[in-house]
Design a protein around this motif. Structure first.
Motif, PDB file in Angstrom:
ATOM      1  N   LEU A  17       0.821  -1.193   0.000  1.00 33.90           N
ATOM      2  CA  LEU A  17       0.000   0.000   0.000  1.00 33.90           C
ATOM      3  C   LEU A  17       0.861   1.251   0.000  1.00 33.90           C
ATOM      4  CD1 LEU A  17      -3.010   0.513   2.283  1.00 33.90           C
ATOM      5  CD2 LEU A  17      -1.138   2.109   2.486  1.00 33.90           C
ATOM      6  N   SER A  18       0.462   2.210  -0.807  1.00 24.78           N
ATOM      7  CA  SER A  18       1.043   3.547  -0.752  1.00 24.78           C
ATOM      8  C   SER A  18      -0.110   4.522  -0.644  1.00 24.78           C
ATOM      9  CB  SER A  18       1.868   3.854  -2.005  1.00 24.78           C
ATOM     10  OG  SER A  18       3.007   3.041  -2.051  1.00 24.78           O
ATOM     11  N   LEU A  19       0.116   5.591   0.079  1.00 25.74           N
ATOM     12  CA  LEU A  19      -0.909   6.605   0.291  1.00 25.74           C
ATOM     13  C   LEU A  19      -0.422   7.905  -0.316  1.00 25.74           C
ATOM     14  CD1 LEU A  19      -3.567   7.506   1.663  1.00 25.74           C
ATOM     15  CD2 LEU A  19      -2.248   7.864   3.759  1.00 25.74           C
ATOM     16  N   LEU A  20      -1.197   8.437  -1.251  1.00 24.94           N
ATOM     17  CA  LEU A  20      -0.869   9.697  -1.903  1.00 24.94           C
ATOM     18  C   LEU A  20      -1.749  10.775  -1.274  1.00 24.94           C
ATOM     19  CD1 LEU A  20       0.656  11.211  -4.141  1.00 24.94           C
ATOM     20  CD2 LEU A  20      -1.171  10.548  -5.717  1.00 24.94           C
ATOM     21  N   LEU A  21      -1.102  11.735  -0.630  1.00 29.49           N
ATOM     22  CA  LEU A  21      -1.828  12.791   0.069  1.00 29.49           C
ATOM     23  C   LEU A  21      -1.673  14.117  -0.666  1.00 29.49           C
ATOM     24  CD1 LEU A  21      -0.623  11.975   3.695  1.00 29.49           C
ATOM     25  CD2 LEU A  21      -2.853  11.469   2.715  1.00 29.49           C
ATOM     26  N   PRO A  22      -2.765  14.887  -0.749  1.00 27.59           N
ATOM     27  CA  PRO A  22      -2.624  16.223  -1.324  1.00 27.59           C
ATOM     28  C   PRO A  22      -1.754  17.062  -0.391  1.00 27.59           C
ATOM     29  CG  PRO A  22      -4.861  15.889  -0.493  1.00 27.59           C
ATOM     30  CD  PRO A  22      -4.125  14.600  -0.318  1.00 27.59           C
ATOM     31  N   ASN A  23      -0.910  17.882  -0.949  1.00 23.84           N
ATOM     32  CA  ASN A  23       0.007  18.675  -0.132  1.00 23.84           C
ATOM     33  C   ASN A  23      -0.095  20.155  -0.505  1.00 23.84           C
ATOM     34  OD1 ASN A  23       2.033  19.619   1.473  1.00 23.84           O
ATOM     35  ND2 ASN A  23       3.692  18.821   0.231  1.00 23.84           N
ATOM     36  N   PRO A  24      -0.965  20.875   0.187  1.00 21.90           N
ATOM     37  CA  PRO A  24      -1.081  22.303  -0.115  1.00 21.90           C
ATOM     38  C   PRO A  24       0.109  23.098   0.431  1.00 21.90           C
ATOM     39  CG  PRO A  24      -2.543  21.721   1.684  1.00 21.90           C
ATOM     40  CD  PRO A  24      -1.906  20.446   1.214  1.00 21.90           C
ATOM     41  N   SER A  25       0.881  22.512   1.315  1.00 26.48           N
ATOM     42  CA  SER A  25       2.015  23.194   1.933  1.00 26.48           C
ATOM     43  C   SER A  25       3.313  22.699   1.317  1.00 26.48           C
ATOM     44  CB  SER A  25       2.033  22.911   3.438  1.00 26.48           C
ATOM     45  OG  SER A  25       3.256  23.322   3.996  1.00 26.48           O
ATOM     46  N   HIS A  26       4.263  23.584   1.208  1.00 24.54           N
ATOM     47  CA  HIS A  26       5.587  23.192   0.723  1.00 24.54           C
ATOM     48  C   HIS A  26       6.553  22.976   1.890  1.00 24.54           C
ATOM     49  CE1 HIS A  26       4.516  23.699  -3.434  1.00 24.54           C
ATOM     50  NE2 HIS A  26       3.941  24.845  -3.117  1.00 24.54           N
ATOM     51  N   GLN A  27       6.009  22.940   3.109  1.00 23.49           N
ATOM     52  CA  GLN A  27       6.841  22.790   4.297  1.00 23.49           C
ATOM     53  C   GLN A  27       6.805  21.372   4.862  1.00 23.49           C
ATOM     54  OE1 GLN A  27       5.295  25.817   6.863  1.00 23.49           O
ATOM     55  NE2 GLN A  27       6.221  27.478   5.702  1.00 23.49           N
ATOM     56  N   LEU A  28       6.252  20.438   4.129  1.00 23.51           N
ATOM     57  CA  LEU A  28       6.159  19.061   4.583  1.00 23.51           C
ATOM     58  C   LEU A  28       7.537  18.403   4.583  1.00 23.51           C
ATOM     59  CD1 LEU A  28       4.282  16.596   5.270  1.00 23.51           C
ATOM     60  CD2 LEU A  28       4.348  16.093   2.836  1.00 23.51           C
ATOM     61  N   VAL A  29       7.851  17.691   5.665  1.00 24.38           N
ATOM     62  CA  VAL A  29       9.102  16.941   5.755  1.00 24.38           C
ATOM     63  C   VAL A  29       8.748  15.460   5.587  1.00 24.38           C
ATOM     64  CG1 VAL A  29      11.095  16.406   7.191  1.00 24.38           C
ATOM     65  CG2 VAL A  29      10.045  18.678   7.322  1.00 24.38           C
ATOM     66  N   PRO A  30       8.974  14.889   4.373  1.00 23.58           N
ATOM     67  CA  PRO A  30       8.544  13.509   4.116  1.00 23.58           C
ATOM     68  C   PRO A  30       9.111  12.494   5.099  1.00 23.58           C
ATOM     69  CG  PRO A  30       9.197  14.578   2.082  1.00 23.58           C
ATOM     70  CD  PRO A  30       9.577  15.501   3.203  1.00 23.58           C
ATOM     71  N   GLY A  31      10.326  12.672   5.567  1.00 17.83           N
ATOM     72  CA  GLY A  31      10.914  11.722   6.514  1.00 17.83           C
ATOM     73  C   GLY A  31      10.114  11.638   7.803  1.00 17.83           C
ATOM     74  N   LEU A  32       9.610  12.762   8.263  1.00 22.21           N
ATOM     75  CA  LEU A  32       8.795  12.763   9.483  1.00 22.21           C
ATOM     76  C   LEU A  32       7.437  12.104   9.227  1.00 22.21           C
ATOM     77  CD1 LEU A  32       9.544  16.320  10.925  1.00 22.21           C
ATOM     78  CD2 LEU A  32      10.513  14.123  11.627  1.00 22.21           C
ATOM     79  N   LEU A  33       6.900  12.302   8.046  1.00 20.05           N
ATOM     80  CA  LEU A  33       5.619  11.687   7.709  1.00 20.05           C
ATOM     81  C   LEU A  33       5.749  10.163   7.693  1.00 20.05           C
ATOM     82  CD1 LEU A  33       2.665  11.991   6.865  1.00 20.05           C
ATOM     83  CD2 LEU A  33       3.445  12.167   4.509  1.00 20.05           C
ATOM     84  N   THR A  34       6.837   9.661   7.139  1.00 17.04           N
ATOM     85  CA  THR A  34       7.063   8.214   7.083  1.00 17.04           C
ATOM     86  C   THR A  34       7.137   7.625   8.487  1.00 17.04           C
ATOM     87  OG1 THR A  34       8.237   8.459   4.993  1.00 17.04           O
ATOM     88  CG2 THR A  34       8.630   6.441   6.214  1.00 17.04           C
ATOM     89  N   THR A  35       7.888   8.274   9.363  1.00 20.67           N
ATOM     90  CA  THR A  35       8.017   7.794  10.738  1.00 20.67           C
ATOM     91  C   THR A  35       6.696   7.912  11.491  1.00 20.67           C
ATOM     92  OG1 THR A  35      10.322   8.490  10.701  1.00 20.67           O
ATOM     93  CG2 THR A  35       9.382   8.017  12.853  1.00 20.67           C
ATOM     94  N   ALA A  36       5.980   9.010  11.274  1.00 21.62           N
ATOM     95  CA  ALA A  36       4.684   9.202  11.927  1.00 21.62           C
ATOM     96  C   ALA A  36       3.688   8.137  11.464  1.00 21.62           C
ATOM     97  CB  ALA A  36       4.144  10.600  11.638  1.00 21.62           C
ATOM     98  N   THR A  37       3.757   7.773  10.202  1.00 25.15           N
ATOM     99  CA  THR A  37       2.878   6.728   9.671  1.00 25.15           C
ATOM    100  C   THR A  37       3.192   5.385  10.332  1.00 25.15           C
ATOM    101  OG1 THR A  37       2.702   7.898   7.565  1.00 25.15           O
ATOM    102  CG2 THR A  37       2.112   5.563   7.571  1.00 25.15           C
ATOM    103  N   ALA A  38       4.466   5.065  10.461  1.00 28.54           N
ATOM    104  CA  ALA A  38       4.860   3.817  11.136  1.00 28.54           C
ATOM    105  C   ALA A  38       4.333   3.796  12.570  1.00 28.54           C
ATOM    106  CB  ALA A  38       6.374   3.657  11.115  1.00 28.54           C
ATOM    107  N   LEU A  39       4.425   4.932  13.245  1.00 28.85           N
ATOM    108  CA  LEU A  39       3.924   5.018  14.614  1.00 28.85           C
ATOM    109  C   LEU A  39       2.407   4.822  14.648  1.00 28.85           C
ATOM    110  CD1 LEU A  39       4.387   5.567  17.618  1.00 28.85           C
ATOM    111  CD2 LEU A  39       4.189   8.016  17.117  1.00 28.85           C
TER     112      LEU A  39
END
Length: 189
Positions: A135-157
């Protein structure tokens, strides 16, 4: 066949038999066309039983089906998420990257039973045999301040906490997003 999705949706959203006549009336097609659609769905692995004088009934047999998945989500989440389901794909991540160039207003879940070119960190090969969910999740990103590495870790949590809550087991997180149970990797990515 043009109406396969609608027929699968109708059958997936009830646990009662649906007559070919009722399906035909709803879709404004012939009963013979309904029968052909049912045969096509059965040939692709959907377990649909024909019950004499009652109609057709769908049995969940673990073949990926977005309507069964949506039935098990909250109404709000079911409306917000889009699904793209594959039995086999090169990689759900590759597909998400391809789709990321198009503007997405809603989250899209890309799911497959098997990947032929799955990969992990640093492009390392990742075995993705049939019988699992990738599974992969594609999220709309209205912000350019997203840190993908943190999102990956937050998803695992989040997945770890969900497993803990639903199954009463406690997986560990191995950096960055691998979930382990008894020192074995859970196939969640």
């Amino acid at each position: 066949m043009k109406y396969s999705t609608e027929v699968l949706k109708m059958l997936s959203n009830t646990d009662q038999p649906l007559s070919g006549e009722k399906i035909a009336q709803n879709l404004k097609i012939s009963r013979a066309a309904v029968w052909k659609i049912i045969q096509k769905l059965q040939a692709t692995g959907y377990q649909i039983e024909s019950q004499h004088r009652l109609g057709y009934i769908y049995h969940d047999n673990s073949k990926l089906n977005q309507y069964i998945i949506k039935k098990n989500l909250t109404a709000q989440l079911s409306q917000q998420l889009g699904f793209e389901i594959h039995q086999t794909i090169d990689s759900t991540n590759i597909r998400a990257k391809q789709l990321s160039f198009k503007k997405h207003l809603h989250p899209l879940v890309i799911i497959s039973d098997q990947q032929t070119a799955g990969y992990g960190r640093y492009g390392r090969y990742y075995s993705s045999p049939s019988g699992n969910i990738y599974l992969s999740l594609l999220l709309p990103n209205p912000s350019h301040q997203l840190v993908p590495g943190l999102l990956t870790t937050a998803t695992a949590l989040a997945v770890s906490l969900s497993i803990e809550k639903k199954l009463a087991i406690q997986p560990q997180i191995k950096w960055v997003n691998d979930l382990l149970l008894n020192q074995k990797k859970l196939l969640v990515s």
